[in-house]
Design a protein around this motif. Structure first.
Motif, PDB file in Angstrom:
ATOM      1  N   LEU A  19      17.093  -2.374   1.892  1.00 10.63           N
ATOM      2  CA  LEU A  19      15.853  -2.135   1.156  1.00 10.63           C
ATOM      3  C   LEU A  19      14.945  -3.352   1.213  1.00 10.63           C
ATOM      4  O   LEU A  19      15.400  -4.490   1.089  1.00 10.63           O
ATOM      5  N   ALA A  20      13.649  -3.086   1.399  1.00  5.86           N
ATOM      6  CA  ALA A  20      12.674  -4.171   1.496  1.00  5.86           C
ATOM      7  C   ALA A  20      11.410  -3.773   0.750  1.00  5.86           C
ATOM      8  O   ALA A  20      11.005  -2.605   0.744  1.00  5.86           O
ATOM      9  N   ASP A  21      10.800  -4.760   0.093  1.00  7.06           N
ATOM     10  CA  ASP A  21       9.512  -4.538  -0.566  1.00  7.06           C
ATOM     11  C   ASP A  21       8.411  -4.752   0.465  1.00  7.06           C
ATOM     12  O   ASP A  21       7.952  -5.879   0.674  1.00  7.06           O
ATOM     13  N   GLN A  22       7.989  -3.682   1.100  1.00 10.87           N
ATOM     14  CA  GLN A  22       6.973  -3.787   2.143  1.00 10.87           C
ATOM     15  C   GLN A  22       6.234  -2.465   2.236  1.00 10.87           C
ATOM     16  O   GLN A  22       6.768  -1.408   1.905  1.00 10.87           O
ATOM     17  N   PRO A  23       4.979  -2.505   2.655  1.00  8.04           N
ATOM     18  CA  PRO A  23       4.231  -1.258   2.809  1.00  8.04           C
ATOM     19  C   PRO A  23       4.715  -0.484   4.034  1.00  8.04           C
ATOM     20  O   PRO A  23       5.333  -1.056   4.948  1.00  8.04           O
ATOM     21  N   LEU A  24       4.423   0.805   4.034  1.00  7.31           N
ATOM     22  CA  LEU A  24       4.766   1.658   5.170  1.00  7.31           C
ATOM     23  C   LEU A  24       3.513   2.442   5.550  1.00  7.31           C
ATOM     24  O   LEU A  24       2.982   3.200   4.735  1.00  7.31           O
ATOM     25  N   ALA A  25       3.043   2.246   6.771  1.00  2.00           N
ATOM     26  CA  ALA A  25       1.806   2.892   7.212  1.00  2.00           C
ATOM     27  C   ALA A  25       2.127   4.115   8.067  1.00  2.00           C
ATOM     28  O   ALA A  25       3.047   4.104   8.885  1.00  2.00           O
ATOM     29  N   LEU A  26       1.317   5.174   7.859  1.00  2.00           N
ATOM     30  CA  LEU A  26       1.484   6.427   8.595  1.00  2.00           C
ATOM     31  C   LEU A  26       0.171   6.802   9.251  1.00  2.00           C
ATOM     32  O   LEU A  26      -0.903   6.674   8.647  1.00  2.00           O
ATOM     33  N   GLY A  27       0.257   7.303  10.481  1.00  2.00           N
ATOM     34  CA  GLY A  27      -0.941   7.762  11.169  1.00  2.00           C
ATOM     35  C   GLY A  27      -0.595   8.635  12.357  1.00  2.00           C
ATOM     36  O   GLY A  27       0.338   8.334  13.109  1.00  2.00           O
ATOM     37  N   ASP A  28      -1.293   9.755  12.508  1.00  4.06           N
ATOM     38  CA  ASP A  28      -1.070  10.683  13.624  1.00  4.06           C
ATOM     39  C   ASP A  28       0.382  11.147  13.696  1.00  4.06           C
ATOM     40  O   ASP A  28       0.949  11.313  14.790  1.00  4.06           O
ATOM     41  N   GLY A  29       0.988  11.338  12.544  1.00  6.15           N
ATOM     42  CA  GLY A  29       2.344  11.849  12.507  1.00  6.15           C
ATOM     43  C   GLY A  29       3.421  10.826  12.791  1.00  6.15           C
ATOM     44  O   GLY A  29       4.603  11.171  12.889  1.00  6.15           O
ATOM     45  N   ARG A  37      -6.742   4.046   6.341  1.00 12.82           N
ATOM     46  CA  ARG A  37      -7.921   4.092   5.480  1.00 12.82           C
ATOM     47  C   ARG A  37      -7.595   4.091   3.991  1.00 12.82           C
ATOM     48  O   ARG A  37      -8.385   3.630   3.189  1.00 12.82           O
ATOM     49  N   ARG A  38      -6.448   4.644   3.609  1.00  9.59           N
ATOM     50  CA  ARG A  38      -6.191   4.859   2.186  1.00  9.59           C
ATOM     51  C   ARG A  38      -4.795   4.385   1.805  1.00  9.59           C
ATOM     52  O   ARG A  38      -3.843   4.569   2.553  1.00  9.59           O
ATOM     53  N   ASP A  39      -4.703   3.757   0.620  1.00 11.46           N
ATOM     54  CA  ASP A  39      -3.410   3.327   0.091  1.00 11.46           C
ATOM     55  C   ASP A  39      -2.931   4.327  -0.958  1.00 11.46           C
ATOM     56  O   ASP A  39      -3.736   4.898  -1.708  1.00 11.46           O
ATOM     57  N   VAL A  40      -1.627   4.531  -0.995  1.00  8.39           N
ATOM     58  CA  VAL A  40      -0.993   5.332  -2.039  1.00  8.39           C
ATOM     59  C   VAL A  40       0.050   4.455  -2.716  1.00  8.39           C
ATOM     60  O   VAL A  40       0.974   3.962  -2.061  1.00  8.39           O
ATOM     61  N   ASP A  41      -0.106   4.242  -4.014  1.00  7.72           N
ATOM     62  CA  ASP A  41       0.814   3.399  -4.770  1.00  7.72           C
ATOM     63  C   ASP A  41       2.058   4.209  -5.135  1.00  7.72           C
ATOM     64  O   ASP A  41       1.987   5.158  -5.922  1.00  7.72           O
ATOM     65  N   LEU A  42       3.187   3.834  -4.561  1.00 10.83           N
ATOM     66  CA  LEU A  42       4.446   4.521  -4.852  1.00 10.83           C
ATOM     67  C   LEU A  42       5.418   3.576  -5.561  1.00 10.83           C
ATOM     68  O   LEU A  42       6.630   3.639  -5.357  1.00 10.83           O
ATOM     69  N   THR A  43       4.884   2.721  -6.409  1.00 15.08           N
ATOM     70  CA  THR A  43       5.738   1.870  -7.232  1.00 15.08           C
ATOM     71  C   THR A  43       6.693   2.743  -8.046  1.00 15.08           C
ATOM     72  O   THR A  43       6.286   3.742  -8.643  1.00 15.08           O
ATOM     73  N   GLY A  44       7.961   2.363  -8.062  1.00 14.94           N
ATOM     74  CA  GLY A  44       8.955   3.138  -8.786  1.00 14.94           C
ATOM     75  C   GLY A  44       9.693   4.145  -7.910  1.00 14.94           C
ATOM     76  O   GLY A  44      10.542   4.899  -8.400  1.00 14.94           O
ATOM     77  N   PHE A  45       9.378   4.153  -6.609  1.00 16.49           N
ATOM     78  CA  PHE A  45      10.019   5.091  -5.688  1.00 16.49           C
ATOM     79  C   PHE A  45      10.730   4.344  -4.564  1.00 16.49           C
ATOM     80  O   PHE A  45      10.465   3.165  -4.304  1.00 16.49           O
ATOM     81  N   LEU A  46      11.637   5.056  -3.893  1.00 15.43           N
ATOM     82  CA  LEU A  46      12.297   4.577  -2.685  1.00 15.43           C
ATOM     83  C   LEU A  46      11.821   5.415  -1.509  1.00 15.43           C
ATOM     84  O   LEU A  46      11.676   6.638  -1.633  1.00 15.43           O
TER      85      LEU A  46
END
Length: 382
Positions: A19-29, A37-46
């Motif tokens: 497990l790592a505290d790092q963002p995960l970017a998604l694009g074109d599947g 373009r947009r961030d989604v805050d998923l604090t509290g999730f795995l």
């Protein structure tokens, strides 16, 4: 629903190292290393890799919720996808029998399932695949199996033999024969005669299998044996090019498979239960000995997530290793190099778990939402 380019922040992401505290970017599947373009805050999730199921037959209850109710197979497959997605499964292999048992396990029904799957697949988000489970005593069906594999482009065949050899060898009526026959609308005496004829032809099966396996290997079909009991069983299958041992029944068979570099697939329900319901070798014991490449749902889709978390909680494996048995492990065995890990360039197949309850809150397959609920839904949708 296809998501726009996103960056998921605040969550703990399961990498191959843990497990790592790092963002995960998604694009074109895909998982990317760009800034969307947009961030989604998923604090509290795995965030964990999507689950890859190599063998599951729990879909049968959706195709035939009641005896004889087997008409709308496309609707049954859509209902199956809903259950798969709710359990974090992003790639699912439907283990369809091609068996002397008839009914839902018969040859005619298998063809209907494969036809329905071809028709409904473009409407699904989950990557739904087919495994053909062939009952080897059916000598008259070998040529038909070749045609079915070619017609439906089936890439995964497993060989079974559920004929009640012991009872037939003694000239006895096999247990449950009458109920089995009536369930599929067959006269019990005719059903017994059919089973006896299959048993009488068993001396011809090895040569027929040699030829069939050679043909399937030439097509690049992944082949597995089911319920290997001895090291000799495994050696016989390996000589035919069958390099996957599905649910070996004994330590000897699993050890022989592992020692020869064959893939071993075990049942997640066995792991959750702490042992086989049939008294076979414990999947947990084989996992501890590193004799397992992948876990499969077998008859219960929720067991995949439960088995991985149970292995991690018990300290038998770390979370990356335990979750790998239901993601990267089966992906490798199936030859799917584009999924199984949350790394740039891989498919955006992922599961969102509540960090506290570890319940599944969202499932994405190829960057498309297949399941979304609760607080995770509010965060995604905004």
């Amino acid at each position: 629903m296809t998501l726009p380019d996103l960056r998921l922040t605040g969550a703990q992401v399961l990498t191959p190292q843990g497990l790592a505290d790092q963002p995960l970017a998604l694009g074109d599947g895909l998982i990317t290393d760009t800034t969307p373009r947009r961030d989604v805050d998923l604090t509290g999730f795995l965030l964990l890799p999507g689950i890859v199921d190599m063998h599951g037959d729990a879909f049968e209850k959706h195709l035939a919720p009641r005896r004889g109710a087997m008409k709308d197979l496309d609707q049954g497959l859509i209902a199956t996808e809903a259950e798969l997605a709710a359990n974090g499964i992003t790639t699912a292999t439907l283990a369809q029998f091609y068996s002397w048992e008839g009914g839902m396990r018969g040859a005619e029904f298998a063809g209907r399932v494969f036809d329905a799957l071809s028709q409904v697949r473009p409407r699904l988000v989950t990557d739904l695949r087919a495994q053909l489970r062939f009952e080897t005593p059916m000598l008259d069906a070998y040529e038909d199996v070749r045609k079915v594999v070619a017609t439906h482009d089936i890439s995964y065949v497993v060989f079974n033999d559920h004929l009640p050899h012991e009872a037939l060898a003694k000239g006895k009526r096999p247990p449950r024969l009458t109920g089995q026959a009536l369930r599929i609308g067959r006269n019990p005496e005719k059903h017994l005669e059919y089973m006896q004829a299959l048993y009488a032809g068993m001396d011809q099966v090895p040569a027929a299998l040699d030829a069939l396996c050679a043909d399937l290997a030439g097509r690049g079909v992944l082949m597995g044996s089911h319920d290997d009991h001895t090291a000799d069983d495994r050696a016989t299958w390996r000589a035919r090019g069958v390099r996957l041992s599905e649910f070996p029944e004994t330590l000897d068979a699993a050890e022989a498979a592992h020692g020869a570099g064959d893939a071993v697939v075990l049942g997640a329900p066995n792991t959750v239960r702490g042992g086989s319901h049939k008294g076979n070798v414990s999947a947990t014991d084989l996992i501890v000995m590193s004799y397992c490449n992948a876990l499969a749902s077998d008859y219960h889709y929720p067991s995949l997530r439960r088995a991985a978390l149970q292995l991690a909680d018990s300290g038998l494996l770390d979370l990356a290793g335990a979750w790998g048995l239901i993601s990267s492990g089966p992906a490798r065995v199936l030859g799917l190099s584009d999924r199984g890990e949350l790394c740039p360039g891989k498919r955006a197949d992922l599961v969102v778990l509540d960090a506290e309850t570890r319940s599944i809150c969202a499932t994405l397959s190829g960057g498309r939402i297949s399941y979304l609920s609760g607080e995770a839904a509010r965060r995604f949708i905004g």
